[in-house]
Design a protein around this motif. Structure first.
Motif, short mmCIF file in Angstrom:
data_model
loop_
_atom_site.label_atom_id
_atom_site.label_comp_id
_atom_site.label_asym_id
_atom_site.label_seq_id
_atom_site.Cartn_x
_atom_site.Cartn_y
_atom_site.Cartn_z
N UNK A 90 0.81 -1.21 0.00
CA UNK A 90 0.00 0.00 0.00
C UNK A 90 0.85 1.27 0.00
N UNK A 91 2.16 1.12 0.13
CA UNK A 91 3.03 2.29 0.06
C UNK A 91 3.06 2.84 -1.37
N UNK A 92 3.12 4.17 -1.52
CA UNK A 92 3.17 4.76 -2.87
C UNK A 92 4.37 4.29 -3.68
N UNK A 93 5.48 3.99 -2.99
CA UNK A 93 6.70 3.60 -3.69
C UNK A 93 6.86 2.10 -3.84
N UNK A 94 5.88 1.32 -3.39
CA UNK A 94 6.03 -0.14 -3.37
C UNK A 94 6.29 -0.72 -4.75
#
Length: 336
Positions: free
Chosen positions: A206-210
């Motif tokens: 769910x992280x933007x950078x994942x």
């Protein structure tokens, strides 16, 4: 890859799988036209092994020889090697070697594949079917983002093991070889995604950078290899070492991350839930399936000239991965 509608990729996966099966069957039928030389190199044209009684041994090749040219084409001539057609059984190809600072000229006569080589080729074909069949079964039985990622992993590695028939066009051969490597990189990244998304979605995704963290290494290396195949620079020692190191390190890196993620999921899951989600089965499949190749990859990075016993068979345990992961994915979905 993100969450997808239940059967969004069903038709696409089916068409791709059937196409790969056709190519794989054609490749298997072509095995009688493949040749055996009996020597192996470290990826930088240094001979590391010569089979006793092989054409290479009969020609006089020795461990430690540096190959300078084959059939009149310098080993640094990338374009020349790409354009070189494969030899027929019985063809005699001249080789120029460097041995102890001296130039040595030999001629190697190509032989038909030995029975054991044919068995290995057939085993690779069956392994390709295993990757295709089990991962697609998992997606069809429990469609979703995680099993779709697993299916793409299975398709990419299935493509690699099934192979393709020999193409007369050098450009087509080069394009196919590049495509296979690029797809393997993508498949490895999606394997990590599968482990992060199944049996439950991890917060990391769910992280933007994942997605960047997950896919950028594969994309960068794929672009490098694709660029190499297009530009075709001289295959100097530095170029060979660079691409071999980057390729092996990236593949090994994704597999190591996959094992770490799986270990962490296993240890963080209550014992009562591990069996329900097949985490123990996946962990066993990953360790037993990847172990030999990880050892081989690490040894190759540290000491490229080292030849491990039976290394040509070390890919066979990989079949445990699609079997274990697919069964676990379906078991987990049915318990949900």
């Amino acid at each position: 890859m993100s969450d997808v509608p239940a059967a969004k990729y069903r038709t696409l996966f089916t068409v791709v799988a059937l196409s790969l099966v056709v190519l794989g069957v054609m490749s298997a039928m072509d095995v009688s036209n493949q040749t055996y030389t009996g020597y192996f190199t470290d990826g930088n044209n240094k001979v590391t092994l010569v089979d006793a009684g092989s054409p290479a041994a009969a020609a006089g090749l020795q461990v430690g020889d540096m190959i300078k040219s084959l059939n009149g084409v310098a080993v640094t001539d990338t374009k020349g090697f790409i354009n070189m057609h494969r030899p027929a059984v019985g063809a005699a190809w001249p080789m120029v070697l460097e041995r102890g600072g001296q130039t040595v000229n030999v001629t190697i006569t190509m032989a038909a594949l030995r029975d054991q080589d044919v068995y290995v080729t057939r085993a690779a074909t069956m392994l390709g079917f295993c990757f295709l069949g089990f991962t697609l079964w998992a997606y069809f039985a429990a469609p979703g983002a995680a099993t779709a990622a697993l299916a793409v992993f299975g398709l990419s590695w299935g493509f690699a093991f099934l192979g393709t028939p020999y193409f007369e066009s050098p450009a087509l051969r080069n394009a196919v070889n590049t495509l296979v490597f690029d797809l393997i990189l993508l498949g490895d990244a999606l394997l990590v995604y599968f482990l992060l998304a199944s049996p439950s979605r991890r917060p990391f995704l769910d992280r933007p950078s994942a997605m960047k963290i997950l896919y950028v290494p594969a994309v960068v290396v794929a672009v490098l290899f694709t660029g190499f195949s297009i530009v075709q620079p001289e295959a100097t020692s530095a170029v060979n070492v660079f691409f071999r190191t980057v390729g092996n390190a990236t593949l090994a890196g994704y597999f190591l991350v996959a094992i770490i993620v799986l270990f962490r999921r296993f240890s963080a899951t209550p014992a009562a839930d591990r069996a329900a989600h097949g985490l123990g089965l996946m962990l066993a499949g990953a360790v037993l399936g990847l172990g030999p190749l990880l050892v081989s990859g690490i040894v190759n990075l540290v000491s490229p000239s080292t030849v491990l016993p039976g290394a040509q068979y070390w890919f066979l345990p990989l079949g445990l991965i699609p079997i274990a992961f697919s069964i676990a994915a379906v078991r987990s979905a049915r318990r949900a």
